[in-house]
Scaffold this active site. Structure first.
Site, mmCIF file in Angstrom:
data_model
loop_
_atom_site.group_PDB
_atom_site.id
_atom_site.type_symbol
_atom_site.label_atom_id
_atom_site.label_comp_id
_atom_site.label_asym_id
_atom_site.label_seq_id
_atom_site.Cartn_x
_atom_site.Cartn_y
_atom_site.Cartn_z
ATOM 1 N N ALA A 1 31.613 11.629 -36.041
ATOM 2 C CA ALA A 1 30.886 12.267 -37.327
ATOM 3 C C ALA A 1 30.069 13.149 -37.091
ATOM 4 O O ALA A 1 29.861 13.270 -35.768
ATOM 5 C CB ALA A 1 30.268 11.050 -38.194
ATOM 6 N N LYS A 2 29.736 13.983 -38.121
ATOM 7 C CA LYS A 2 28.481 15.084 -37.755
ATOM 8 C C LYS A 2 28.092 15.447 -38.951
ATOM 9 O O LYS A 2 28.717 15.240 -39.995
ATOM 10 C CB LYS A 2 29.239 16.118 -37.027
ATOM 11 N N GLY A 3 26.854 15.881 -38.972
ATOM 12 C CA GLY A 3 26.226 16.462 -40.119
ATOM 13 C C GLY A 3 25.111 17.594 -39.872
ATOM 14 O O GLY A 3 25.140 18.023 -38.779
#
Length: 547
Positions: free
Chosen positions: A236-238
């Site tokens: 994931a990443k944000g």
């Protein structure tokens, strides 16, 4: 401080002067203004230059009405146009917006903050509309994946599925500046590439170039990284598209808390666990944890990793990425027959990863002859004192002006003769244009995506050993896993235990990658990617397809 170049097309010199004065008063963004007094002059300027935004009066000596906007819009080639109008021309301004103008401003009612905000948002909206999936970083991640998928004959159904993330969330969020009446609107993201392996894991970055494509690429790399390390996570990443250096501490906290509320349904200790990344740190994670915990009514330390030790963070997490990179460099040096004692190293980037990499290399007896940050590069063939550099940065924030070294550009830094080159800054640093000029024996990637696909092939031909990012910078997520485990068990490990476990996992991943590389005659990056993708593919096939 971010900078925006604005073309102002306004025939009233007093109005043009007012606009220039209003924009000079805004401290958050530096506006550079170029004024012309007719449409033809504006079109001529566009033929030679590319401003970030255009401020356009619809009534000019050589053009009037909607035709003024349409001619400028057609020539602007995706540059955002903000229309200037009078009270008696509001219907005309509305038609211009329908035809593609980003916004309109009423003369006589413009203040500096309204004007600056309108221009900033116009630039951000245009970037969002045009660039979200059109990202060089996503293209690189996909090309690397497709190359590995072709070699391993990956099932084409899985290949199609894994090219893009499983879930994406794009939000626009407001937060208050320190001047209470000034509310900034920015774009935020959270992407989950793979939900098959357990909760998703990935950092949050604050940077003015953050976009959906970049975040998706980072989430994809995180999937392969976690699988390569055999961690029970998907990628994931944000991030938020903003320059955090423009924010005060209070503004940074308000931004973080609001961003947390926007993504709160997507994250959770059993769903998706954020961590620090570029532009964020353990304090940002503390605010995120507190905001999440306030909504549940009790403390939830396991919602994030990379938080302060006092809040349940893990010992060794802050330096884990740099330490992990050095562990892998040691293993690669053994394969190459390179002694760490007396070897020379150049480290691009002097943030958390780069500074710890340089410090730990120096502890092994390696001579660090070059370092850099966003302001400058430094070179001393006799060696730099990393402790002295760290103290200088603590006092001055940046490396610029450090007296005991020769200043070089970041590009020149990459081309210095050395044994170990560690790019620990940004993506796309080693390209087909400069790879032939490299004079190193090993490239050890601390950053994500610092080497293009074309440069990879040339590095292989030149016999330069490459420690790929999915292996080289996996120390951060590995110790994040340790932190998560400690949090779920309410138990703390010692620093020696953490470093020992980290080294064991990274050395194992290195040896498996090396074995596959030698057995199948693959470069190290492709071997590492296949090692991770193969584990993901097996998990997906084992779980099957629902319904």
């Amino acid at each position: 401080m971010s900078e925006i170049l604005v073309l102002v097309v306004e025939d009233n010199p007093l109005q043009a002067k007012l606009i220039e004065e209003l924009l000079s008063e805004t401290g958050d963004t530096k506006f550079t203004i170029y004024c012309v007094d007719c449409l033809e002059a504006g079109l001529n300027y566009l033929s030679q230059n590319r401003p970030d935004a255009i401020l356009l009066d619809l009534t000019l000596p050589d053009s009037e009405g909607l035709q003024t906007f349409l001619r400028m819009h057609n020539a602007a080639d995706n540059i955002p146009v903000v229309v200037l109008t009078g009270n008696d021309d509001l219907s005309l301004a509305a038609k211009a917006v329908e035809a593609g103008a980003q916004d309109y401003l009423v003369k006589g009612k413009i203040d500096g903050h309204r004007l600056a905000r309108s221009l900033r948002l116009a630039v951000k909206r245009t970037h969002a509309e045009q660039q979200e999936w059109n990202s060089p970083m996503l293209h690189l991640a996909q090309q690397q994946f497709l190359k590995a998928a072709q070699i391993m004959s990956l099932d084409e159904n899985l290949r199609e599925r894994l090219l893009f993330p499983q879930r994406t969330l794009v939000v626009t969020l407001p937060f208050r500046r320190d001047r209470y009446s000034h509310v900034e609107t920015v774009f935020g993201y959270r992407v989950q590439h793979l939900l098959t392996m357990g909760p998703t894991k990935g950092g949050i970055r604050y940077h003015e170039d953050v976009g959906l494509g970049e975040v998706s690429a980072l989430a994809m790399w995180m999937s392969w990284k976690c699988a390569l390390m055999r961690l029970p996570f998907g990628g994931a990443k944000g991030g938020v598209r903003i320059d955090p250096t423009d924010l005060t501490g209070h503004e940074l906290q308000r931004l973080t808390r609001r961003y947390t509320m926007e993504i709160i349904e997507m994250i959770g200790p059993e769903k998706d666990i954020p961590a620090p990344d570029m532009g964020t740190n353990e304090q940002v994670m503390a605010w995120l944890m507190d905001t999440y915990s306030q909504q549940l009514g009790y403390s939830v330390p396991t919602i994030v990793t990379g938080k302060p030790v006092a809040l349940g963070g893990s010992l060794g997490r802050r330096e884990a990425t740099g330490r992990g990179l050095v562990y892998v460099i040691e293993e690669a040096a053994k394969v190459m027959g390179l002694s760490m004692q007396g070897a020379t190293a150049v480290v691009q980037g002097f943030g958390n990863v780069g500074s710890n990499t340089a410090r730990l290399l120096e502890e092994l007896g390696t001579k660090v002859i070059g370092v850099s940050d966003v302001t400058t590069g430094l070179y001393n063939p006799k060696g730099l004192s990393v402790a002295d550099l760290l103290q200088y940065v603590e006092n001055n924030r940046v490396l610029k002006g450090y007296p005991h070294a020769e200043e070089v550009t970041n590009q020149e830094l990459l081309e210095l003769k050395c044994d170990i080159l560690a790019p620990c800054a940004m993506q796309n640093q080693i390209t087909a244009g400069n790879v032939e000029k490299l004079q190193c024996k090993m490239v050890a990637e601390g950053a994500n995506g610092p080497t293009t696909l074309e440069a990879d092939e040339i590095l292989k031909e030149r016999g330069i050993f490459v420690v790929p990012d999915v292996l080289g910078n996996a120390g951060g997520v590995t110790v994040s896993y340790f932190e998560w485990v400690q949090g779920t068990q309410n138990y703390m490990w010692t620093l020696d235990e953490i470093n020992s476990r980290l080294k064991k996992i990274l050395v194992d991943a290195f040896q498996r990658t090396r074995g596959r590389s030698e057995k199948q005659n693959l470069d190290f990056r492709t071997a590492a990617l296949i090692e991770g993708i193969e584990r993901v593919a097996e998990a997906k096939l084992r779980r099957g397809l629902f319904p």
